[in-house]
Structure formats: C-alpha cells, structure tokens
Design an enzyme around this catalytic site. Structure first.
Site, PDB file in Angstrom:
ATOM      1  N   GLY A   1       0.733  -1.242   0.195  1.00 31.73           N
ATOM      2  CA  GLY A   1      -0.139  -0.003   0.113  1.00 31.73           C
ATOM      3  C   GLY A   1       0.588   1.465   0.106  1.00 31.73           C
ATOM      4  O   GLY A   1       0.352   2.119   0.661  1.00 31.73           O
ATOM      5  N   ASN A  45       1.405   3.238  -2.673  1.00 30.26           N
ATOM      6  CA  ASN A  45       0.657   4.033  -3.594  1.00 30.26           C
ATOM      7  C   ASN A  45      -0.497   4.504  -2.584  1.00 30.26           C
ATOM      8  O   ASN A  45      -0.826   5.737  -2.727  1.00 30.26           O
ATOM      9  CB  ASN A  45       0.235   3.449  -4.548  1.00 30.26           C
ATOM     10  CG  ASN A  45       1.164   3.499  -5.769  1.00 30.26           C
ATOM     11  OD1 ASN A  45       1.636   4.449  -6.317  1.00 30.26           O
ATOM     12  ND2 ASN A  45       1.998   2.364  -5.888  1.00 30.26           N
ATOM     13  N   ASN A  86      -6.244   2.599 -12.838  1.00 38.07           N
ATOM     14  CA  ASN A  86      -5.493   1.438 -12.310  1.00 38.07           C
ATOM     15  C   ASN A  86      -3.917   2.224 -12.542  1.00 38.07           C
ATOM     16  O   ASN A  86      -3.760   2.836 -13.404  1.00 38.07           O
ATOM     17  CB  ASN A  86      -5.171   0.209 -13.158  1.00 38.07           C
ATOM     18  CG  ASN A  86      -4.436  -0.861 -12.618  1.00 38.07           C
ATOM     19  OD1 ASN A  86      -4.323  -0.958 -11.329  1.00 38.07           O
ATOM     20  ND2 ASN A  86      -3.586  -1.462 -13.590  1.00 38.07           N
ATOM     21  N   HIS A  96       0.199   0.961 -13.218  1.00 40.58           N
ATOM     22  CA  HIS A  96       1.124  -0.014 -13.639  1.00 40.58           C
ATOM     23  C   HIS A  96       2.260   0.440 -13.580  1.00 40.58           C
ATOM     24  O   HIS A  96       2.834   1.531 -14.344  1.00 40.58           O
ATOM     25  CB  HIS A  96       0.615  -0.509 -14.848  1.00 40.58           C
ATOM     26  CG  HIS A  96       1.303  -1.759 -15.163  1.00 40.58           C
ATOM     27  ND1 HIS A  96       1.004  -3.179 -14.837  1.00 40.58           N
ATOM     28  CD2 HIS A  96       2.060  -1.995 -16.036  1.00 40.58           C
ATOM     29  CE1 HIS A  96       1.760  -3.912 -15.397  1.00 40.58           C
ATOM     30  NE2 HIS A  96       2.574  -3.340 -16.273  1.00 40.58           N
ATOM     31  N   ASP A 125      -4.718  -4.299 -17.564  1.00 39.60           N
ATOM     32  CA  ASP A 125      -3.676  -3.063 -18.127  1.00 39.60           C
ATOM     33  C   ASP A 125      -4.075  -2.937 -19.714  1.00 39.60           C
ATOM     34  O   ASP A 125      -3.229  -2.352 -20.192  1.00 39.60           O
ATOM     35  CB  ASP A 125      -2.323  -3.762 -17.919  1.00 39.60           C
ATOM     36  CG  ASP A 125      -1.754  -4.381 -16.621  1.00 39.60           C
ATOM     37  OD1 ASP A 125      -0.982  -5.246 -16.518  1.00 39.60           O
ATOM     38  OD2 ASP A 125      -2.383  -3.728 -15.632  1.00 39.60           O
ATOM     39  N   GLU A 142       5.772   6.501  -9.407  1.00 39.05           N
ATOM     40  CA  GLU A 142       4.456   6.279  -8.987  1.00 39.05           C
ATOM     41  C   GLU A 142       3.873   7.100  -8.051  1.00 39.05           C
ATOM     42  O   GLU A 142       2.519   7.683  -8.232  1.00 39.05           O
ATOM     43  CB  GLU A 142       4.052   4.821  -8.688  1.00 39.05           C
ATOM     44  CG  GLU A 142       4.660   3.665  -9.619  1.00 39.05           C
ATOM     45  CD  GLU A 142       4.498   2.319  -9.400  1.00 39.05           C
ATOM     46  OE1 GLU A 142       5.242   1.373  -9.324  1.00 39.05           O
ATOM     47  OE2 GLU A 142       3.306   2.046  -8.732  1.00 39.05           O
TER      48      GLU A 142
HETATM   49  C1  GRF Z   1       2.788  -0.969  -7.540  1.00 37.50           C
HETATM   50  O1  GRF Z   1       4.126  -0.923  -8.343  1.00 37.50           O
HETATM   51  C2  GRF Z   1       2.034  -0.662  -8.751  1.00 37.50           C
HETATM   52  O2  GRF Z   1       2.465   0.022 -10.041  1.00 37.50           O
HETATM   53  C3  GRF Z   1       1.711  -2.162  -8.979  1.00 37.50           C
HETATM   54  O3  GRF Z   1       1.546  -2.728  -7.787  1.00 37.50           O
HETATM   55  C4  GRF Z   1       2.510  -2.168  -6.852  1.00 37.50           C
HETATM   56  C5  GRF Z   1       1.811  -1.977  -5.616  1.00 37.50           C
HETATM   57  O4  GRF Z   1       2.706  -1.353  -4.712  1.00 37.50           O
HETATM   58  N1  GRF Z   1       0.249  -2.482  -9.701  1.00 37.50           N
HETATM   59  P1  GRF Z   1       2.102  -0.811  -3.238  1.00 37.50           P
HETATM   60  O5  GRF Z   1       1.080  -1.900  -2.728  1.00 37.50           O
HETATM   61  O6  GRF Z   1       1.101   0.353  -3.626  1.00 37.50           O
HETATM   62  O7  GRF Z   1       3.270  -0.514  -2.489  1.00 37.50           O
END
Ligand code: GRF
Length: 197
Positions: A14, A16, A101, A103, A144, A173
């Site tokens: 988590g 992000n 989403n 990626h 995706d 990200e």
């Molecule tokens: C991230 O690299 C995201 O792009 C991908 O899964 C990863 C999740 O990371 N889909 P986090 O759980 O947000 O640290």
C-alpha cells in the site's frame, strides 16, 4: 466544493495508497473514503486503519455483488493500486471511466495477466529498453488494457537490477498517481476518457 470520494483497492503493502492518503490529506478536491482488499493481511489495511479510513476485506473478490456492496454509493472514483484481482465485468460497467489503475511500466508494453511486481521490471531489463516508467489508465475487462490517462518516464540505468529499477519506478508512481487523482477530481471525474499530460 464537495470532495470527490476515492475508494482504493489494494492487495499489497500500500505505498501508493499512502502516497494518496498523504497527498489528499489537506486537499479540498478529493479524499480517500475507503480501502478495499482481497488479502486480510495486506499492509494497505494497516495504513488505512492508522489513517482512520474505513477498510473492507472481500470474502470473494470475483463476486460482483460483494464488491459493489463494499463500494456502496459513496465511491466517486475507484483507484486500483496494486490490486491483483481482475475486476468483475459488472463492476467495470458500473464504474466505466470512474475506475483507474496504476501499472509500473510504459503500457502497452510489459502489461497483462501475470505481469505484476518484479516480473514487470525483469521483462523491461530483458528487453534492453533505455527507459521504463509508470502508466495510469482506465480499467476495463482485461488486465492493463484500458485507455491511458497519463504516463511518466524513468531511465533504465546501467547495472540496474529488478529491485533498483522497481524502486526508481515506485518513486515516480507516488508522484503520478496523486497528480492524476487530483486532476480528475478538479475536472469532476468526467464520464468520458481524458488524457492528462
Ligand atoms: C505498484 O508498483 C503498482 O504499480 C503495482 O503494484 C505495486 C503496488 O505497490 N500495480 P504498493 O502496494 O502500492 O506499494
């Protein structure tokens, strides 16, 4: 201005989600209203609880009725941030152009079923690409594949490992996702696809 209510779906640590929580903390445009996961021990759950955000663990993530019930009527924008399950078509249809989403690669390259975590960065390194990056796109019925909203480019450096590349991409990200969410919120979460540069 009524803040856009963001529901975040996550299966992993988590970071992000945390970037969104931190970026939206004092933002009038949007707030993280809930977190939903398919994993009872996901680190994302701890982050939600620490931030006082409602969190739900799905019994059966393939059941559209359960996911729609969890989302309820208070999700204006749904963000998949490291959510590893395919979203059921009925839920995609209900949130068409309102579900995005993130990626960790420059789609359409290095995406699709099974392409998550280190596998993505291994594929980028194996391709010999000089750059990688991040893609935020709309969610459709396939992994995706939905229309791209925004991308950020990241250099691949000599001697990069899957870990060092992943770390550099993750930093990008954490910048791109909050920027896209805030911009969609400022635009009132349009009901047709937009591209953000
Ligand atoms: C991230 O690299 C995201 O792009 C991908 O899964 C990863 C999740 O990371 N889909 P986090 O759980 O947000 O640290």
């Amino acid at each position: 201005m009524t803040a856009v209510r963001v529901a975040v779906l996550a299966s992993g640590g988590g970071t992000n989600l945390q970037a969104l929580i931190d970026a939206l903390h004092n933002a009038p445009e949007a707030r993280v209203a809930q977190v939903i996961t398919n994993r009872p021990h996901a680190g994302a759950l701890d982050r939600a609880r620490r931030a006082g955000i409602r969190a739900t663990v799905l019994e059966n993530p393939d059941d559209p009725a359960e996911l729609l019930a969890a989302l309820g009527s208070d999700a204006d924008l749904v963000v998949l941030a490291g959510y590893l399950k395919l979203v059921p078509p009925a839920v995609v249809a209900r949130f068409r152009w309102k579900m995005i989403n993130i990626h960790p690669a420059l789609l359409p390259a290095h995406g699709g079923a099974g392409m998550y975590g280190h596998r993505v960065h291994e594929a980028v390194l194996a391709s010999g690409a000089a750059e990688s990056g991040v893609t935020v796109h709309y969610v459709d019925e396939q992994f995706d594949r939905g229309p791209i909203i925004a991308q950020a480019r990241v250099p691949v450096r000599p001697g990069d490992t899957r870990e060092s590349l992943a770390a550099r991409v993750l930093e990008a990200e954490h910048q791109l996702l909050p920027r896209v969410v805030l911009e969609l919120a400022r635009r009132g979460v349009p009901s047709q696809p937009v591209r953000i540069s």
